[in-house]
Every structure is written in structure tokens, then in C-alpha cells.
Design a protein around this motif. Structure first.
Motif, PDB file in Angstrom:
ATOM      1  N   PHE A  58      -1.587 -57.968  -7.122  1.00 21.04           N
ATOM      2  CA  PHE A  58      -0.472 -58.680  -7.742  1.00 21.04           C
ATOM      3  C   PHE A  58       0.815 -58.330  -7.008  1.00 21.04           C
ATOM      4  N   GLN A  59       1.876 -59.034  -7.347  1.00 21.57           N
ATOM      5  CA  GLN A  59       3.163 -58.797  -6.712  1.00 21.57           C
ATOM      6  C   GLN A  59       4.042 -57.954  -7.626  1.00 21.57           C
ATOM      7  N   SER A  60       4.604 -56.895  -7.072  1.00 19.19           N
ATOM      8  CA  SER A  60       5.460 -55.990  -7.832  1.00 19.19           C
ATOM      9  C   SER A  60       6.800 -56.652  -8.147  1.00 19.19           C
ATOM     10  N   LYS A  61       7.568 -55.991  -8.995  1.00 17.52           N
ATOM     11  CA  LYS A  61       8.875 -56.550  -9.374  1.00 17.52           C
ATOM     12  C   LYS A  61       9.824 -56.644  -8.197  1.00 17.52           C
ATOM     13  N   ASP A  62       9.600 -55.814  -7.156  1.00 22.61           N
ATOM     14  CA  ASP A  62      10.472 -55.843  -5.986  1.00 22.61           C
ATOM     15  C   ASP A  62       9.861 -56.616  -4.816  1.00 22.61           C
ATOM     16  N   GLY A  63       8.873 -57.460  -5.137  1.00 22.98           N
ATOM     17  CA  GLY A  63       8.409 -58.444  -4.164  1.00 22.98           C
ATOM     18  C   GLY A  63       7.320 -58.012  -3.218  1.00 22.98           C
ATOM     19  N   TRP A  64       6.651 -56.880  -3.466  1.00 22.47           N
ATOM     20  CA  TRP A  64       5.564 -56.433  -2.605  1.00 22.47           C
ATOM     21  C   TRP A  64       4.219 -56.927  -3.149  1.00 22.47           C
ATOM     22  N   ASP A  65       3.439 -57.553  -2.265  1.00 17.01           N
ATOM     23  CA  ASP A  65       2.087 -57.982  -2.638  1.00 17.01           C
ATOM     24  C   ASP A  65       1.152 -56.779  -2.506  1.00 17.01           C
ATOM     25  N   LEU A  66       0.629 -56.319  -3.637  1.00 17.01           N
ATOM     26  CA  LEU A  66      -0.168 -55.104  -3.689  1.00 17.01           C
ATOM     27  C   LEU A  66      -1.646 -55.436  -3.837  1.00 17.01           C
ATOM     28  N   SER A  67      -2.467 -54.779  -3.043  1.00 21.97           N
ATOM     29  CA  SER A  67      -3.921 -54.835  -3.214  1.00 21.97           C
ATOM     30  C   SER A  67      -4.443 -53.405  -3.174  1.00 21.97           C
ATOM     31  N   PHE A  68      -5.546 -53.155  -3.889  1.00 15.30           N
ATOM     32  CA  PHE A  68      -6.013 -51.793  -4.111  1.00 15.30           C
ATOM     33  C   PHE A  68      -7.462 -51.633  -3.649  1.00 15.30           C
ATOM     34  N   ASN A  69      -7.682 -50.599  -2.838  1.00 11.02           N
ATOM     35  CA  ASN A  69      -9.039 -50.244  -2.426  1.00 11.02           C
ATOM     36  C   ASN A  69      -9.685 -49.298  -3.433  1.00 11.02           C
ATOM     37  N   HIS A  70      -8.879 -48.395  -3.982  1.00  6.52           N
ATOM     38  CA  HIS A  70      -9.357 -47.445  -4.989  1.00  6.52           C
ATOM     39  C   HIS A  70      -8.236 -47.175  -5.986  1.00  6.52           C
ATOM     40  N   ALA A  71      -8.631 -46.964  -7.220  1.00  7.12           N
ATOM     41  CA  ALA A  71      -7.696 -46.534  -8.263  1.00  7.12           C
ATOM     42  C   ALA A  71      -8.466 -45.574  -9.163  1.00  7.12           C
ATOM     43  N   TYR A  72      -8.404 -44.294  -8.812  1.00  6.29           N
ATOM     44  CA  TYR A  72      -9.177 -43.283  -9.534  1.00  6.29           C
ATOM     45  C   TYR A  72      -8.360 -42.715 -10.698  1.00  6.29           C
ATOM     46  N   VAL A  73      -9.003 -42.636 -11.854  1.00 10.23           N
ATOM     47  CA  VAL A  73      -8.440 -41.940 -13.011  1.00 10.23           C
ATOM     48  C   VAL A  73      -9.503 -40.984 -13.535  1.00 10.23           C
ATOM     49  N   THR A  74      -9.072 -39.850 -14.068  1.00  9.63           N
ATOM     50  CA  THR A  74     -10.004 -38.826 -14.543  1.00  9.63           C
ATOM     51  C   THR A  74      -9.808 -38.603 -16.028  1.00  9.63           C
ATOM     52  N   PHE A  75     -10.895 -38.798 -16.781  1.00  4.31           N
ATOM     53  CA  PHE A  75     -10.890 -38.689 -18.236  1.00  4.31           C
ATOM     54  C   PHE A  75     -11.434 -37.340 -18.681  1.00  4.31           C
ATOM     55  N   PHE A 204      -0.996 -51.826 -15.158  1.00  2.00           N
ATOM     56  CA  PHE A 204      -0.263 -51.401 -13.967  1.00  2.00           C
ATOM     57  C   PHE A 204       1.006 -52.202 -13.719  1.00  2.00           C
ATOM     58  N   ASP A 205       1.208 -53.298 -14.454  1.00  4.72           N
ATOM     59  CA  ASP A 205       2.504 -53.961 -14.351  1.00  4.72           C
ATOM     60  C   ASP A 205       3.596 -53.118 -15.017  1.00  4.72           C
ATOM     61  N   HIS A 206       3.220 -52.199 -15.890  1.00  2.00           N
ATOM     62  CA  HIS A 206       4.201 -51.278 -16.459  1.00  2.00           C
ATOM     63  C   HIS A 206       4.632 -50.225 -15.431  1.00  2.00           C
ATOM     64  N   PHE A 207       3.860 -50.047 -14.399  1.00  3.56           N
ATOM     65  CA  PHE A 207       4.174 -49.079 -13.354  1.00  3.56           C
ATOM     66  C   PHE A 207       4.924 -49.731 -12.192  1.00  3.56           C
ATOM     67  N   PHE A 208       4.372 -50.827 -11.667  1.00  3.70           N
ATOM     68  CA  PHE A 208       4.960 -51.489 -10.504  1.00  3.70           C
ATOM     69  C   PHE A 208       5.854 -52.673 -10.879  1.00  3.70           C
ATOM     70  N   GLY A 209       5.814 -53.104 -12.134  1.00  2.00           N
ATOM     71  CA  GLY A 209       6.518 -54.315 -12.509  1.00  2.00           C
ATOM     72  C   GLY A 209       5.749 -55.552 -12.063  1.00  2.00           C
ATOM     73  N   ARG A 210       6.338 -56.726 -12.283  1.00  2.00           N
ATOM     74  CA  ARG A 210       5.654 -57.981 -11.957  1.00  2.00           C
ATOM     75  C   ARG A 210       6.670 -59.042 -11.551  1.00  2.00           C
TER      76      ARG A 210
END
Length: 277
Positions: A58-75, A204-210
Motif C-alpha cells: 500500500f501507499q504510505s501517508k507520505d507517498g511511498w509505495d510499500l511492499s513487504f517480503n516479511h513481517a515477523y511478530v512474536t506472540f 499497519f495503516d496506523h503505523f505508516f498512514g495511508r
């Protein structure tokens, strides 16, 4: 960037719990929540959902097109509850459980953009009934690519013909105490001998914006965005850690980073009460 003095912990400690706000409907109908006291059991699973925005990019609030190879979270310490009355994460009320099921008691790392769109974190036996509350923690990974971080993002950002590869490793352990899943369907209704799932959701739009919201609108007004990470670019590559961010960010931007990270965790569109660990 203006430097600030180092803090004893990665993020500024707040004296009150943080509550996720501004992400959609506040609740759904929870009247007459069924509680099963028969002692019969089924299989209850907790899944992790980064939503299509993270999986597809998706595109961040500041105009960067973001794509993700990995998004690790630990529970860790995932516990499902049947509560009466229903738990409201936006209130100061305690969670009053009538039945609880401890599903996870040791750290488990999942990739939100792996082969499975909504990876199962854990499954376990639980008493039948309606699980309308969920407690879960994000903790520091002890091994693997995400070692030393609670959130590890690897991907690519593009804007105005520039392409930047990034690794963002954040170490911010937090606990989530959440009410019922809010979405197109009710979740957590476990019948005897059946299966049900509970959803941990990451916005993740709460982190990077949209890009489809104004800069003064939620979530953009509170989101960190992507642009600040460019201060750590070595050519067209970014590799930034918690320690660097803690040392370098000015107070206002650091506060924004804190808020953005703690805003990630939801149950569908449902809010969670966030406390630092």
C-alpha cells in the motif's frame, strides 16, 4: 535530526494504559452472550492477520509505495476468555472471565506475509462457549531473522523513481486485552466437538498512514509514516533498529513512533487495551 538524551527503555513509559482508537466500529451486538457450562470441549485457534494492505502492499501517508517480503511478530501468553458482562477495552472496567483457555505459554513467531494469509499462531482444547475476549502479548523474538525484535519488517519502498530496500527492527513488548472480534462475522463461538478461531489483527495503516486520507485525518494524523526512516538510508538501503531510533528521534517524533507501534494490534476492527511489558 535533533538528538535527544538516551532513555533507559526503548520507548517512553506511559503512566496509563494506551487504547487503540479511530479504526472503525466501536462494537457489535454482544447481548445474551452464550456461556457453556457443560464442560464439553472443542478446538480453539488464534490466528494472525496483517490484512490485505500488508500482504498486497500500500501507499504510505507520505507517498511511498510499500511492499513487504516479511513481517515477523512474536506472540506469547495468548489467553481466550468467556466474559460476563462483555469486556469493553475502551472502558476502565476489569475483564471478568467466567471461563478461560490458555492457548500459548511460550514465544511463537509468525510471518504476516508468509505462505498463509492468516497464519495460525496456536490451537488448543477449550471448553465450549462464546469466547468474547482475548489477551495476547507481543514479545521479543529469541531466535531467527526477527531475533531481538517484537516487530521485524523487510520490504521495498518506491517513490518518484527511487527504490529503497528496508529492514525495520523494533523491540517494543506490549500486552493487548481485547473484547470481542469486530467484523463481518462473529468469531469465537465454539461448539462442543467443533472448531472456532479468534483473530489478532494488525492495522499497519496506523503505523505508516495511508494515501487515501488527508494528513489531518485519522490514522494519518497519528501515524509515523515512512519518510523518517530515510534518515537511516545508506544509498538505497535502510537497516534501522530500536536503539538507533531511541537515540536519534526528537521527543515529538519519538512519541509518534510509540503511538504508531501501540496502535497496530486489534481484533478485527475491535479495539484493545494496550499496556507496556
Amino acid at each position: 535530526m535533533r538528538r535527544k538524551s538516551a532513555l533507559p527503555i526503548f520507548f517512553i513509559a506511559f503512566s496509563f494504559p494506551l487504547i487503540a482508537m479511530g479504526c472503525g466500529p466501536d462494537d457489535i451486538a454482544q447481548d445474551d452472550t452464550p456461556i457453556d457450562d457443560s464442560g464439553e470441549v472443542g478446538t480453539l485457534s488464534a490466528i494472525a492477520d496483517g490484512e490485505s494492505r500488508l500482504r498486497d502492499g500500500f501507499q504510505s501517508k507520505d507517498g511511498w509505495d510499500l511492499s513487504f517480503n516479511h513481517a515477523y511478530v512474536t506472540f506469547n501468553n495468548i489467553e481466550a476468555h468467556q466474559t460476563d458482562p462483555p469486556f469493553d477495552a475502551n472502558s476502565d472496567d476489569d475483564l471478568e472471565a467466567t471461563t478461560s483457555a490458555m492457548l500459548l505459554e511460550s514465544p511463537e513467531t509468525v510471518d504476516l506475509v508468509g505462505e498463509d494469509d492468516t497464519p495460525t499462531v496456536v490451537s488448543g482444547e477449550a471448553s465450549a462457549g462464546m469466547y468474547n475476549a482475548l489477551y495476547w502479548e507481543l514479545v521479543t523474538a529469541e531466535s531467527g531473522d526477527a531475533e531481538g525484535s517484537t516487530l521485524y519488517l523487510e520490504g521495498t519502498a518506491e517513490k518518484d523513481g527511487r527504490t529503497v530496500d528496508f529492514v525495520i527492527s523494533l523491540d517494543k513488548p506490549v500486552a493487548h486485552t481485547c473484547g470481542e472480534y469486530v467484523g463481518d462475522e462473529r468469531k469465537g463461538m465454539l461448539e462442543a466437538g467443533g472448531e472456532a478461531e479468534l483473530d489478532t489483527t494488525f492495522h499497519f495503516d496506523h503505523f505508516f498512514g495511508r494515501d487515501d486520507r488527508g494528513m489531518d485525518e485519522s490514522p494519518n494524523s497519528e501515524a509515523f509514516g515512512f519518510e523518517p526512516f530515510l534518515e537511516y538510508a545508506d544509498g538505497d538501503s535502510i537497516n534501522v533498529t530500536s536503539e538507533q531510533l531511541r537515540e536519534d528521534l526528537d521527543d515529538d517524533l519519538h512519541d509518534t513512533l510509540v503511538y504508531s507501534v501501540t496502535e497496530l494490534g486489534h481484533v478485527g476492527e475491535g479495539h484493545c487495551r494496550i499496556t507496556e511489558l
